[in-house]
Motif scaffolding. Structure first.
Motif, short mmCIF file in Angstrom:
data_model
loop_
_atom_site.label_atom_id
_atom_site.label_comp_id
_atom_site.label_asym_id
_atom_site.label_seq_id
_atom_site.Cartn_x
_atom_site.Cartn_y
_atom_site.Cartn_z
N GLU A 7 -5.98 11.68 7.22
CA GLU A 7 -6.80 10.76 8.02
C GLU A 7 -6.49 9.31 7.65
O GLU A 7 -6.42 8.45 8.54
CB GLU A 7 -8.29 11.06 7.82
CG GLU A 7 -9.24 10.13 8.57
CD GLU A 7 -9.01 10.10 10.08
OE1 GLU A 7 -9.32 9.06 10.70
OE2 GLU A 7 -8.53 11.11 10.65
N ARG A 8 -6.29 9.03 6.39
CA ARG A 8 -5.95 7.66 5.98
C ARG A 8 -4.61 7.25 6.57
O ARG A 8 -4.43 6.10 6.97
CB ARG A 8 -5.92 7.58 4.46
CG ARG A 8 -5.66 6.17 3.94
CD ARG A 8 -5.96 6.06 2.46
NE ARG A 8 -5.53 4.74 1.98
CZ ARG A 8 -4.58 4.54 1.09
NH1 ARG A 8 -3.95 5.58 0.54
NH2 ARG A 8 -4.24 3.33 0.72
N GLN B 288 -5.18 6.39 10.17
CA GLN B 288 -5.91 5.13 10.32
C GLN B 288 -4.99 3.91 10.30
O GLN B 288 -5.36 2.84 10.81
CB GLN B 288 -6.97 5.01 9.22
CG GLN B 288 -8.17 5.93 9.44
CD GLN B 288 -9.14 5.94 8.28
OE1 GLN B 288 -8.90 5.30 7.25
NE2 GLN B 288 -10.23 6.68 8.42
N ASP C 237 0.86 -1.19 0.00
CA ASP C 237 0.00 0.00 0.00
C ASP C 237 0.89 1.23 0.00
O ASP C 237 2.09 1.16 0.35
CB ASP C 237 -0.92 0.00 1.22
CG ASP C 237 -2.16 0.88 1.02
OD1 ASP C 237 -2.29 1.49 -0.07
OD2 ASP C 237 -2.98 0.97 1.94
N VAL D 187 0.60 5.49 0.95
CA VAL D 187 -0.22 6.53 1.56
C VAL D 187 0.57 7.82 1.61
O VAL D 187 1.71 7.85 2.10
CB VAL D 187 -0.66 6.12 2.99
CG1 VAL D 187 -1.47 7.24 3.63
CG2 VAL D 187 -1.47 4.83 2.95
N GLU E 3 -3.48 12.75 2.39
CA GLU E 3 -4.40 11.74 2.93
C GLU E 3 -4.15 11.59 4.42
O GLU E 3 -3.84 10.50 4.91
CB GLU E 3 -4.19 10.40 2.21
CG GLU E 3 -4.31 10.44 0.70
CD GLU E 3 -3.90 9.13 0.07
OE1 GLU E 3 -4.78 8.38 -0.38
OE2 GLU E 3 -2.68 8.85 0.04
#
Length: 511
Positions: A119-120, A123, A110, A112, A117
Motif C-alpha cells: 500500500e505504501r 501511495q 526514500d 520502499v 509495503e
C-alpha cells in the motif's frame, strides 16, 4: 564483501562540508523519480546523471528507491543505513590517459519495499510531484506472464506491478493529462518502451481496469524507447576494495565502479529535455527521433566486435578482451575488420561510425576492467546471428563478395563449437578444446549444442578425438541447420566453401 572492523561505514559526517550541504539539499528536494531496480547499473548510470543534474542547478528532484524483485529488498535497509550515499568510482582510459575519479552520489530520499509495503508503494502514485519512472529489471524482468490480480496483494512481475501503480494514479487524479509520467525502461531490450507499454496495457485489460484507463495510458504516459551504454562493474575485487577504502577512510557497501565512457540515447522530442534536463546539464545524452541507427551502431560495432573476437581469442589462448587487443596481430585484426567490413555495411555516416569505433577500442584497453571472453562466449550462436550475420549479408549484397574477416570469425566459432557432452554430476555440460588442447566449457542452447555434436560426429570426429575431419561435410551440415540459424546459410554464395577453406587452414591464420 564483509565490512571492515577498522573503517566506519559511509555517513554524511565523513564527507566534506560541500558534500554534506549538497546531500542535505537533496533530502529536501521534491520526490520526482520512482526507481524500480537497485542494481549496480542504475547507480553507475542513471542515478549518477540525476546527481549531476541536481549539481548543475538545472534540476530539483530526488529519487525513491524500490527493488526489482523480492531478493533486493534487504539492500534497501543497507542503503538507508548509509543515508542514501554511495561512492561512484570512474576508472578507465580517456584520450589515451588513465582516469580514476571518485564521487559521492546523493539522490535517494526514500526507500520502499513493494513486496512488504504494497500500500505504501501504491501511495507513491498519488504524489503530485512524481514525474519520472526509471527501471532496470534485466531482460528477464520485462516479460508478460499470465497471472491473477488480487487487490491488496503485491505483484512481482514488473509490467503488471506498473499497471496497478498507474491505475492507482488514474484513480487519484482521473484522466488528467498533466499527471502522465515519463517512463524510461533501461532494460537491454529492443524497443523497450514500446514493449513495456504493450505489456502494461495487456495487464490493464486482463485486470479489468477499463477503457478510460487504457486510453489515458495510451495518450498521456510517455513510454520512451532508449539505449543505454556504459560498462558498470560494481564492487571492485576484495584487494582493490581494501586499498580504496583504506585511502578514503570509510567502508561503502554500495561502492560502484564504472568506465568513464557513457551515452544515453532516448527516442523522443528534444523538448523533453526541459522536463528532464539531461542535455542542458552537460551530459552525453541524445534525444533522437529514431533510435534504430544508434542501436545498430552499438549492436554491430561494440557488441559485434566482442562476438567477432571471442572465438578466435579463446581458440588461441586469450582470456580477456584487453589481453586479445594487446596482442598486436589480433588487436589489429579486430580494428581492421570493423573498419573494412562492419562500418561500410551500416547506415550512419562513416566518419561518425569510425569515431564510435575508436572510442570502443579505447574501452577495450581499459586497464581496470577484466572483461572475460568466456563470459562473452555465452549463447554465442544467437549473438552471431543478431550482431554479425546481418552485417555479413549487407556487405555481401553491397560489395558482391564475402567479408573475409567476418567469415574467419564464423569459421572460428564453428571450430570452438566442436563440442562433446560431458556429465558433471547430474548436469550435462559441453566441452571444447583450444588450439593447444586446453578444455573449455561452452554454454549455449542445449539442443543446438547436441545438434552440433552430432554434426561433428557424422563428419569423422568429435572434440577430444584424434583423426581426420571432413570439414566440408561438417560445414554443410552445420550451416544448413535451420534449427540453429533459422535459415539455410549454405544459400549465401561461397560461404560454405570459404568456411571449409578456413577450417582446413585455421592453424596457420593467426600463428
Amino acid at each position: 564483501m564483509t565490512t571492515s572492523k577498522t573503517q566506519p561505514l559511509l555517513r554524511p559526517h565523513l564527507t566534506s562540508e560541500n558534500e554534506r550541504r549538497q546531500h542535505e539539499v537533496i533530502r529536501q528536494q521534491p520526490l520526482k523519480i520512482l526507481q524500480i531496480g537497485d542494481g549496480n547499473f542504475l547507480r553507475g548510470f542513471v542515478d549518477w546523471m540525476i546527481h549531476e543534474m541536481n549539481a548543475s542547478g538545472k534540476y530539483h528532484g530526488s529519487v525513491v528507491l524500490t527493488p526489482a524483485t523480492p531478493r533486493g529488498a534487504h539492500r534497501l535497509e543497507k542503503m538507508a543505513n548509509q543515508e542514501g550515499l554511495y561512492t561512484l568510482l570512474q576508472q578507465g582510459l580517456q584520450h589515451g590517459k588513465k582516469v580514476e575519479q571518485r564521487q559521492l552520489i546523493s539522490v535517494f530520499c526514500d526507500y520502499v519495499n513493494p513486496y512488504g509495503e504494497w500500500e505504501r508503494f501504491l501511495q507513491l502514485a498519488e504524489l503530485e510531484s512524481l514525474d519520472v519512472i526509471v527501471s532496470n529489471t534485466t531482460e528477464s524482468g520485462l516479460t508478460y506472464v499470465e497471472l491473477d490480480y488480487v487487490p491488496g496483494e503485491p505483484i512481482v512481475n514488473f509490467p503488471a506491478r506498473l499497471a496497478v501503480f498507474l491505475h492507482r494514479r488514474f484513480e487519484t487524479f482521473g484522466a488528467d493529462p498533466k499527471r502522465g509520467l515519463m517512463i524510461l525502461p533501461c532494460e537491454l531490450v529492443e524497443n523497450n518502451g514500446d514493449l513495456l507499454k504493450t505489456y502494461v496495457l495487456r495487464y490493464a485489460r486482463a485486470f479489468g481496469f477499463g477503457d478510460d484507463f487504457c486510453e489515458w495510458v495510451e495518450q498521456h504516459q510517455l513510454f520512451l524507447n532508449n539505449l543505454v551504454d556504459r560498462i558498470v562493474t560494481g564492487m571492485p575485487e576484495p584487494g582493490e576494495y581494501a586499498r580504496l577504502t583504506n585511502s578514503w577512510g570509510y567502508e561503502d557497501q554500495f561502492l560502484t565502479s564504472a568506465e568513464p565512457y557513457y551515452i544515453w540515447v532516448i527516442q523522443g522530442d528534444s523538448s523533453f529535455d526541459r522536463r528532464l534536463p539531461l542535455v542542458r546539464s552537460g551530459l552525453h545524452v541524445k534525444w533522437v527521433p529514431d533510435l534504430a541507427p544508434y542501436r545498430q551502431r552499438k549492436v554491430h560495432i561494440l557488441n559485434g566486435a566482442h562476438t567477432l573476437m571471442m572465438p578466435v581469442g579463446l581458440l588461441y589462448g586469450k582470456s580477456t578482451v584487453r589481453q586479445l587487443m594487446e596482442d598486436e596481430q589480433l588487436g589489429n585484426w579486430v580494428k581492421q575488420s570493423i573498419a573494412d567490413e562492419v562500418i561500410p555495411s551500416l547506415g550512419l555516416p562513416p566518419e561518425e561510425l569510425q569515431r564510435y569505433a575508436d572510442e570502443t577500442f579505447e574501452r577495450f584497453y581499459n586497464p581496470y576492467l577484466e572483461h572475460r571472453l568466456l563470459g562473452i562466449a555465452m549463447n554465442s550462436l544467437s549473438k552471431w546471428q543478431a550482431r554479425l550475420l546481418p552485417v555479413l549479408k549487407a556487405y555481401t549484397a553491397k560489395q558482391q563478395q564475402l567479408p573475409q574477416q567476418l567469415v574467419r570469425s564464423l569459421s572460428a566459432l564453428l571450430l570452438l563449437y566442436k563440442v562433446e557432452p560431458v556429465e558433471q554430476g547430474e548436469q550435462l555440460c559441453f566441452r571444447s578444446l583450444t588450439m593447444d588442447g586446453q578444455p573449455l566449457e561452452i554454454r549455449d542452447n542445449t539442443e543446438w549444442l547436441q545438434r552440433l555434436y552430432s554434426h561433428w560426429q557424422q563428419s569423422g570426429t568429435s572434440a577430444g578425438q584424434d583423426g581426420q575431419v571432413d570439414y566440408e561435410r561438417a560445414v554443410l551440415q552445420i550451416l544448413s541447420d535451420t534449427t540453429i540459424w533459422q535459415e539455410d546459410l549454405t544459400q549465401i554464395p561461397g560461404l560454405a566453401e570459404q568456411v571449409t577453406f578456413n577450417l582446413n587452414h585455421m592453424g596457420a591464420q593467426w600463428s
